[in-house]
Design a protein around this motif. Structure first.
Motif, PDB file in Angstrom:
ATOM      1  N   GLY A   8       0.770  -1.231   0.000  1.00 59.11           N
ATOM      2  CA  GLY A   8       0.000   0.000   0.000  1.00 59.11           C
ATOM      3  C   GLY A   8       0.801   1.281   0.000  1.00 59.11           C
ATOM      4  N   ASP A   9       2.122   1.198  -0.104  1.00 57.40           N
ATOM      5  CA  ASP A   9       2.969   2.392  -0.117  1.00 57.40           C
ATOM      6  C   ASP A   9       2.964   2.971  -1.529  1.00 57.40           C
ATOM      7  N   VAL A  10       2.109   3.964  -1.743  1.00 60.85           N
ATOM      8  CA  VAL A  10       1.905   4.518  -3.080  1.00 60.85           C
ATOM      9  C   VAL A  10       3.189   5.099  -3.649  1.00 60.85           C
ATOM     10  N   MET A  11       3.867   5.937  -2.874  1.00 56.98           N
ATOM     11  CA  MET A  11       5.050   6.611  -3.388  1.00 56.98           C
ATOM     12  C   MET A  11       6.189   5.636  -3.675  1.00 56.98           C
ATOM     13  N   ALA A  12       6.369   4.640  -2.801  1.00 55.18           N
ATOM     14  CA  ALA A  12       7.423   3.652  -3.035  1.00 55.18           C
ATOM     15  C   ALA A  12       7.130   2.862  -4.297  1.00 55.18           C
ATOM     16  N   MET A  13       5.857   2.476  -4.474  1.00 53.06           N
ATOM     17  CA  MET A  13       5.496   1.678  -5.639  1.00 53.06           C
ATOM     18  C   MET A  13       5.645   2.478  -6.923  1.00 53.06           C
ATOM     19  N   THR A  14       5.070   3.669  -6.948  1.00 54.10           N
ATOM     20  CA  THR A  14       5.071   4.433  -8.200  1.00 54.10           C
ATOM     21  C   THR A  14       6.460   4.915  -8.593  1.00 54.10           C
ATOM     22  N   SER A  15       7.328   5.154  -7.616  1.00 52.64           N
ATOM     23  CA  SER A  15       8.692   5.561  -7.956  1.00 52.64           C
ATOM     24  C   SER A  15       9.506   4.385  -8.457  1.00 52.64           C
ATOM     25  N   ALA A  16       9.174   3.161  -7.998  1.00 49.67           N
ATOM     26  CA  ALA A  16       9.936   1.983  -8.403  1.00 49.67           C
ATOM     27  C   ALA A  16       9.420   1.374  -9.699  1.00 49.67           C
ATOM     28  N   GLU A  17       8.115   1.393  -9.925  1.00 47.25           N
ATOM     29  CA  GLU A  17       7.521   0.668 -11.037  1.00 47.25           C
ATOM     30  C   GLU A  17       7.257   1.517 -12.276  1.00 47.25           C
ATOM     31  N   THR A  18       7.569   2.782 -12.216  1.00 44.34           N
ATOM     32  CA  THR A  18       7.220   3.678 -13.318  1.00 44.34           C
ATOM     33  C   THR A  18       7.839   3.297 -14.657  1.00 44.34           C
ATOM     34  N   ALA A  19       7.078   3.533 -15.716  1.00 39.24           N
ATOM     35  CA  ALA A  19       7.613   3.403 -17.072  1.00 39.24           C
ATOM     36  C   ALA A  19       7.940   4.776 -17.642  1.00 39.24           C
ATOM     37  N   GLY A  20       7.915   5.778 -16.808  1.00 40.22           N
ATOM     38  CA  GLY A  20       8.266   7.122 -17.257  1.00 40.22           C
ATOM     39  C   GLY A  20       7.689   8.194 -16.377  1.00 40.22           C
ATOM     40  N   SER A  21       6.379   8.234 -16.235  1.00 36.92           N
ATOM     41  CA  SER A  21       5.718   9.297 -15.465  1.00 36.92           C
ATOM     42  C   SER A  21       5.558   8.905 -14.008  1.00 36.92           C
ATOM     43  N   SER A  22       5.562   9.904 -13.147  1.00 38.80           N
ATOM     44  CA  SER A  22       5.217   9.671 -11.751  1.00 38.80           C
ATOM     45  C   SER A  22       3.714   9.808 -11.602  1.00 38.80           C
ATOM     46  N   LEU A  23       3.180   9.306 -10.514  1.00 34.28           N
ATOM     47  CA  LEU A  23       1.748   9.448 -10.284  1.00 34.28           C
ATOM     48  C   LEU A  23       1.372  10.918 -10.203  1.00 34.28           C
ATOM     49  N   ALA A  24       2.236  11.722  -9.582  1.00 32.19           N
ATOM     50  CA  ALA A  24       1.972  13.156  -9.461  1.00 32.19           C
ATOM     51  C   ALA A  24       1.861  13.810 -10.834  1.00 32.19           C
TER      52      ALA A  24
END
Length: 843
Positions: free
Chosen positions: A349-365
Motif C-alpha cells: 500500500g505504499d503509493v510513493m514507493a510503488m510508483t517511484s519503483a515501477e514507473t515506465a516514465g511518469s510519476s503518479l503526481a
C-alpha cells in the motif's frame, strides 16, 4: 547506492552506457510557468541582432560597389545570419549526476580577482551539447532525472564544492590547493565550513558565506537564502530527491512531526472514509476521482511501454503485459486499474514507493490533474516551530548542530544556494519569528517555478522549447563571466550523438562507449581515439558490475551464516571469478577492468593493488592456500579453480566420488539457477562468465541453470520475493562509500530495520552491522577506509557477491570547434568537464 529496483534496472542494460536511460522516459508534456522574463530577454537579444544586421546592410550599400567589397559584405551578412540562429544550437552537458564541484585550477586568479578581470561577455559562438531527453523539472529542489539535475546545475552554485576525488572543500573562500595526478589545483567555493566534534557527542558545522555574492539577477546572496534552501528540503511535505531531512540534525524530528500531506492522509483514510475533520466530502470525492484516473493511466503507460519495446504484441491483454512486468497472477480480463492495484499490494500500500519503483516514465503526481492541491501539509499533532539545529549566527554565517557524528552529513550540506526572492516569498521570511520564506507545509510557491531555474551559477536559463535549453552567461558569476556567452543543451538520441560531433551540429556529448563507437571515433580521427576531429576523454563509471548470491537460497541446512553454507557459495564464487578476465576483456576490451572488491574503483575507500593486504577475489582454497601461481596459463587456472571448487563443495557436505558431486547435504541442491538480464540474446558483460562456468560446473556434477531474461523487471520481482539464487547486475555508487543501504541487516534487533536493499543478499552479520555503523561515526578518512576494508573482507567471506568489472564512461569533444586548451584538465568521475565551464572557449 541506488535504492529502488527500477533505478537498479537502469544499470542493467547490455550497453551500460553513460547518459543512456533504459528505463526512464522523458515526459512529452512540458510546463511553461513564469517564462515571461526569460522570453523578454531573448526577444531583446533578437531585436539587437536584427538592428546590427540592418546597420551592416546600410553601411554596405554606401560603400563603393567593387567586387571585393561586395564579397566582404556577403561574408559579413552570412556571419550575421549564423549568429541569429546560433542560439538554437545544442549545448553543454553535465554528464555525471553526482558532479557538484566548480573549481579553478592553481594557475587561475582567486574568484574575486577573476570577476574583475573577466570581460562582460565571452565568445558569441555557442557551445552545443547533445543530451538525452529532459523531463523539464529544472528545479534545484525537485529535479528527478540525472539530465534535469544537470540542466539546473548550470544555473546554481553549491554551498560546498568538492575536488577531483570527491572530497569536500572546507575552505572555499580563500581556496584549497590539492595535488592530483602530479598537478596542484586550487579549488574555490562560496563558503567555508569548520567542523567541531564536541565532548558530549554533538557536532557543530560552522558555515561562513562570502559577503560579495550575487544571484544572476543582481540580488545579493545572504545566509537567509541558505537557510531558506535548507528549510524547503526539510519541510514535512517535501517530496524531492534530497535527503537532508534524514540527517541527525538537532530538532529535525520535532519539526517534521505532527504534520502530513493531504495526499497521504486521504490515501490512509480510504475511499469510503466518512470523517471530514481535515477535508470536505467534495474534496475527498474530487481526490479519488483524480487519483483513480491517474492510477489507471500509470498502469496503462507500463502496458504501452511493454508493447512499444516489443515485449508484448499490440493485441496482448493488460494481464499479458503485467506478466512481462513481473505481475503474472492477474485475471485475463484484468484492467489497467487492476494491474495498478496488484503492484500497490506488492508494496503493502505504499503509493510513493510503488510508483517511484515501477514507473515506465511518469510519476503518479505527473498524471494527476491537481496533485499540488494535495501536496500541502495538514497538522495532525504537535510540531516544533523551527529546526533548533539550524542556527543563524550572522548575515553571512550559520551553524548546523548534529546530535552525533555522521560522516555522510557533510555531503548533504552541499546544497544549491537558491534565491529566496525567486523560489520563495521574502515577506514570509522572519528568522526570529520562525518564518522561513514560505508557509510550513505548503511548497506551492517553490513548485511554481519548477521549469525555470534561477541561481548564482555560471549561466542563466533563458528558455526550453523544441527540445533545446538556451542559456546565457551570468556576467556576475563570482569566478568570472564564462568565456563562452551562449550555451544550449539539446535533446538527441544516443545513436545520433557521435554523428552530431562528426558533422558539426554538436560540440560535446556522451555516446554509449561500445566497440562500434570506438571504431567510428578512430575512423574519424585516422586511427586514434583523440585526433583532429574528436577528442575522447574517459573516466571510471561511478559504480561496478557484480554477480550476486542470495545467502538463504544458496545455503546448507537453512543456516546461511554457517561455514558449510559459506563454503558452498565459495565453490560457486571460485569458478565464476576465474572466468572474469576473459569475459570482460571480450566484451569491453580496454574500456573496463576486472575488480576484486565489491566497491567502485572511483571511491577513496576502494582497496588498491599496491596495498599490502590486497587480494584477488576468491583465489584461495578451502585451506586458505593460493589456488593460482604466477606462471599458470589460463587453462591451468581453470583446472585449478575446478579442483578448488570441488574442495569447497566437499567441505560444505557434498558427497564427492571420482571427482564428481553425487549427493547434496540437507538443504542444498545439485542444481542452482543464475538469472541475467541480457535481453534474451546474451548481450551482457557477464554472460560469457556464466556460459563458461556452466560447462565447468557440469564437469563437477553441478547443474548451473543460466536464465537469460528479456525483461529485467522479472529479476527485481524475483529478488524482492527472495526467489532468485544468483543474478548479474551493476550497482550505482555515491561519493561517500557508506554501505548501510545494501549490507546492513540490523540482526541485533531481529532484522527490524535493515538497509533497503539487504533483501537481495540477505547477509546477516552482527559484526558487519557494527562496522558499517562505526564507519559512519567518524570523519577520519583513514580510519573509515580501514573500517570499510574490513567490511569488504567480511562480504567476500560470506561469498554473497562476486565483483566483476569497473567500466569506463566516455565524453567526446569536437577538436575542431572547442578550444581544448581551455577545457577542464584532469577530468574525473567526480570532477566533470563542466566543473570549470567558465574557462571554456570556442575555436
Amino acid at each position: 547506492m541506488v535504492k529502488n529496483r527500477k533505478m537498479l534496472a537502469l544499470l542493467l542494460s547490455a550497453a551500460l552506457a553513460v547518459g543512456s536511460c533504459a528505463g526512464v522516459m522523458a515526459q512529452e508534456t512540458t510546463e511553461a510557468q513564469t517564462e515571461a522574463v526569460a522570453e523578454e530577454e531573448a526577444a531583446a537579444e533578437e531585436e539587437a541582432v536584427e538592428e546590427e544586421e540592418a546597420a551592416a546592410e546600410e553601411e554596405a550599400a554606401e560603400e563603393e560597389e567593387t567586387a571585393a567589397e561586395e564579397e566582404a559584405a556577403a561574408e559579413e551578412e552570412t556571419a550575421a545570419e549564423e549568429e541569429t540562429t546560433a542560439e538554437e544550437a545544442p549545448a553543454e552537458e553535465t554528464t555525471l549526476a553526482q558532479e557538484k564541484a566548480t573549481a579553478a585550477p592553481a594557475e587561475q586568479a582567486a574568484p574575486a580577482e577573476a570577476a574583475e578581470a573577466a570581460p562582460a561577455t565571452g565568445s558569441e559562438t555557442p557551445l552545443v551539447v547533445g543530451y538525452s531527453p529532459f523531463n523539464s523539472k529544472f528545479s534545484p529542489f525537485f529535479a528527478e532525472t540525472a539530465y534535469d539535475q544537470d540542466a539546473q546545475k548550470m544555473t546554481q552554485e553549491f554551498l560546498l564544492n568538492s575536488d577531483r576525488t570527491g572530497a569536500i572543500i572546507y575552505n572555499g573562500i580563500e581556496g584549497e590547493t590539492i595535488n592530483y595526478n602530479g598537478t596542484d589545483y586550487t579549488y574555490y567555493g562560496p563558503a567555508d565550513c569548520v567542523v567541531t566534534e564536541n565532548e558530549d557527542g554533538t557536532v557543530f558545522y560552522d558555515i561562513t558565506l562570502r559577503d560579495d555574492l550575487v544571484f544572476s539577477d543582481g540580488e545579493p546572496v545572504t545566509i537567509d537564502d541558505v537557510i531558506f534552501s535548507m528549510y524547503v528540503r526539510c519541510d514535512p511535505t517535501y517530496d524531492g530527491s534530497a535527503t537532508l531531512f534524514s540527517q541527525p540534525i538537532e530538532g529535525m524530528d520535532e519539526y517534521r512531526s505532527g504534520m502530513d500531506t493531504l495526499f497521504n492522509l486521504l490515501i490512509a483514510a480510504g475511499e469510503d472514509n466518512e470523517d471530514y475533520t481535515n477535508w470536505t466530502a467534495e474534496e475527498q470525492q474530487a481526490f479519488w476521482a483524480d487519483y483513480n484516473a491517474a492510477a489507471e493511466a500509470f498502469a496503462q503507460e507500463i502496458v504501452d511501454y511493454c508493447k512499444a519495446q516489443g515485449y508484448n504484441a499490440e493485441e496482448d491483454s493488460v494481464a499479458a503485459c503485467a506478466a512481462n512486468w513481473g505481475y503474472g497472477d492477474l485475471a485475463e480480463d484484468a484492467t489497467a486499474k487492476d494491474f495498478y492495484d496488484a503492484m500497490l499490494a506488492a508494496y503493502e500500500g505504499d503509493v510513493m514507493a510503488m510508483t517511484s519503483a515501477e514507473t515506465a516514465g511518469s510519476s503518479l503526481a505527473d498524471l494527476m490533474t491537481d496533485y499540488e492541491a494535495y501536496a500541502k501539509g495538514i497538522e495532525t499533532g504537535n510540531s516544533a516551530p523551527n529546526i533548533s539545529g539550524i542556527q543563524k549566527t550572522g548575515d553571512y554565517s550559520m551553524r548546523i548542530v548534529a546530535t552525533q557524528v555522521d560522516a555522510t552529513l557533510i555531503y548533504q550540506l552541499a546544497i544549491e544556494i537558491s534565491p529566496m526572492h525567486y523560489y520563495g516569498d521574502p515577506a514570509l521570511y522572519d528568522y526570529e519569528n520562525n518564518s522561513f520564506g514560505f508557509p510550513k507545509g505548503d511548497l506551492s510557491v517553490v513548485r511554481a517555478v519548477t521549469t525555470t531555474p534561477m541561481g548564482m551559477g555560471p549561466y542563466k536559463f533563458i528558455k526550453y522549447e523544441n527540445g533545446v535549453i538556451n542559456y546565457e552567461a551570468n556576467e556576475t558569476y563570482y569566478k568570472g563571466a564564462p568565456k563562452t556567452k551562449y550555451m544550449n543543451f539539446r535533446e538527441v538520441q544516443d545513436t545520433d550523438k557521435l554523428n552530431g560531433v562528426i558533422t558539426g551540429t554538436i560540440d560535446i556529448t556522451d555516446p554509449s562507449f561500445q566497440k562500434d563507437t570506438v571504431d567510428a571515433v578512430e575512423q574519424a580521427n585516422g586511427g586514434e581515439l583523440t585526433g583532429p576531429v574528436i577528442t575522447t576523454d574517459t573516466v571510471d563509471n561511478l559504480g561496478y558490475g557484480y554477480i550476486g548470491i542470495n545467502t538463504h537460497n544458496v545455503s546448507v541446512g537453512g543456516e546461511p551464516g554457517s561455514d558449510a553454507s559459506k563454503n558452498l557459495r565459495r565453490a560457486f564464487a571460485t569458478i565464476l571469478s576465474v572466468y572474469r578476465d576473459v569475459a570482460i576483456d571480450s566484451y569491453y576490451g580496454e574500456r573496463a577492468s576486472v575488480i576484486n572488491y565489491p566497491i567502485s574503483n572511483t571511491s577513496w575507500a576502494a582497496p588498491q593493488p599496491t596495498d599490502d593486504d590486497y587480494e584477488i577475489a576468491f583465489s584461495t582454497d578451502v585451506n586458505g592456500e593460493p589456488i593460482y601461481t604466477a606462471d599458470m596459463s589460463a587453462e591451468d587456472k581453470y583446472a585449478a579453480a575446478k579442483e578448488a571448487a570441488l574442495g569447497f563443495f566437499e567441505a560444505a557436505g557434498y558427497t564427492v566420488e571420482n571427482g564428481k558431486l553425487t549427493a547434496a547435504p540437507e538443504g542444498a541442491r545439485l542444481e542452482y539457477e543464475v538469472q541475467i538480464p541480457a535481453d534474451g540474446s546474451g548481450d551482457h558483460p557477464a554472460f560469457m562468465i556464466l556460459t563458461l562456468a556452466k560447462e565447468a560446473f557440469a564437469e563437477l556434477g553441478m547443474n548451473l541453470i543460466v536464465t537469460d531474461l528479456t525483461n529485467s523487471s522479472d529479476l527485481w520481482t524475483g529478488l524482492e520475493a527472495q526467489q532468485v539464487d544468483m543474478w548479474c547486475a551493476a550497482w550505482g555508487a555515491t561519493v561517500d562509500p557508506d554501505m548501510y543501504q545494501v549490507y546492513y541487516s540490523d540482526v541485533a534487533n531481529g532484522g527490524v530495520e535493515p538497509g533497503g536493499s539487504n533483501y537481495m543478499y540477505q547477509i546477516e552479520d552482527e559484526d558487519l552491522d557494527y562496522m558499517i555503523l562505526d564507519a559512519r561515526t567518524s570523519t577520519d578518512q583513514e580510519y573509515r577506509k580501514a573500517m570499510y576494508k574490513a567490511c569488504l573482507d567480511t562480504i567476500i567471506d560470506w561469498a554473497c557477491e562476486v565483483p566483476t568489472y569497473q567500466r569506463q564512461n566516455a565524453i567526446i569533444f569536437s577538436t575542431e570547434r572547442v578550444n581544448m586548451d581551455t577545457m577542464t584538465p584532469d577530468i574525473t568521475t567526480f570532477y566533470g568537464w563542466a566543473s570549470e565551464i567558465e574557462n571554456i572557449e570556442m575555436n
